[in-house]
Design a protein around this motif. Sequence first.
Motif, PDB file in Angstrom:
ATOM      1  N   GLN A  12     -13.686 -32.303 -43.664  1.00  0.00           N
ATOM      2  CA  GLN A  12     -12.808 -32.045 -44.799  1.00  0.00           C
ATOM      3  C   GLN A  12     -11.964 -33.246 -45.201  1.00  0.00           C
ATOM      4  OE1 GLN A  12     -10.432 -28.526 -44.230  1.00  0.00           O
ATOM      5  NE2 GLN A  12     -12.147 -27.336 -43.417  1.00  0.00           N
ATOM      6  N   ALA A  13     -12.025 -34.324 -44.456  1.00  0.00           N
ATOM      7  CA  ALA A  13     -11.210 -35.489 -44.769  1.00  0.00           C
ATOM      8  C   ALA A  13     -11.959 -36.743 -44.367  1.00  0.00           C
ATOM      9  CB  ALA A  13      -9.861 -35.405 -44.064  1.00  0.00           C
ATOM     10  N   ASN A  14     -11.448 -37.894 -44.781  1.00  0.00           N
ATOM     11  CA  ASN A  14     -12.147 -39.130 -44.442  1.00  0.00           C
ATOM     12  C   ASN A  14     -11.318 -40.057 -43.558  1.00  0.00           C
ATOM     13  OD1 ASN A  14     -10.286 -40.129 -46.224  1.00  0.00           O
ATOM     14  ND2 ASN A  14     -11.762 -40.984 -47.670  1.00  0.00           N
ATOM     15  N   ARG A  15     -10.255 -39.563 -42.965  1.00  0.00           N
ATOM     16  CA  ARG A  15      -9.532 -40.349 -41.974  1.00  0.00           C
ATOM     17  C   ARG A  15     -10.346 -40.380 -40.683  1.00  0.00           C
ATOM     18  NH1 ARG A  15      -3.285 -38.144 -42.704  1.00  0.00           N
ATOM     19  NH2 ARG A  15      -2.783 -39.387 -44.572  1.00  0.00           N
ATOM     20  N   VAL A  16     -10.560 -41.574 -40.155  1.00  0.00           N
ATOM     21  CA  VAL A  16     -11.373 -41.733 -38.955  1.00  0.00           C
ATOM     22  C   VAL A  16     -10.508 -42.068 -37.746  1.00  0.00           C
ATOM     23  CG1 VAL A  16     -13.235 -43.073 -37.884  1.00  0.00           C
ATOM     24  CG2 VAL A  16     -13.367 -42.464 -40.307  1.00  0.00           C
TER      25      VAL A  16
END
Length: 224
Positions: free
Chosen positions: A140-144
């Motif tokens: 649901q997000a693109n923070r890695v």
Amino acid sequence: MATAKSLLSFDNDNTVDETLFARIAQDMEQQGFSILPAALPEKLTNSLHLHQRAMDESMFVDAGIGRGDNFIKNDFVRTDEICWINGESEAGRDWLNWTGALQRYLNRRLFLGLFSFESHFAHYRPGDYYKRHYDAFKGQANRVLSLVVYLNPGWTEQDNGELVLYRDDNDREGIKVVPLMGTIAVFLSEEFPHEVLPARRDRYSIAGWFRINGSVTDRVDPPL
């Protein structure tokens, strides 16, 4: 303007020391997180500390959940205040150059595909907190990767205010990180729930996130 090399080095011979980056990468490979007390280069740590302490209070805003149209202020979840780092100050530029070098190293070593980085100064007043949460939810997000550094000289365990990093949803004990000056914490954003406990004194830090490119045809992500 100083070159990127000189901004990044903080060493007498004007070279970039990647030993710290290698330690972070090794920890990420082995356990998915890295906690390194007083590891941020001293020159950069002091510059960021002095800059944050000199900032006008009006530059900080109450923190909330989400960004843009999805922003919600929720005192039940968090009560800190923040100021986004855009590189307008010398300290901010030094910080973004250092994190940029870390991003390139981790991409080269771990093939993470990190595309961009965002970060903010954070100020927790005595009693402020950030309850248990994830920085990103799977799919649901693109923070890695999440990155936190601390800017608190003379901090003791009696001051409280620890970051507590939990290994999973079932972990109730967690790993406590004392917010000592220059301490670095890096962890996979989707894998580790965490919280910030109330402190007995003002607590200063930087929180940041390395992101992948999540852009699609009609949406730019991360936003410009």
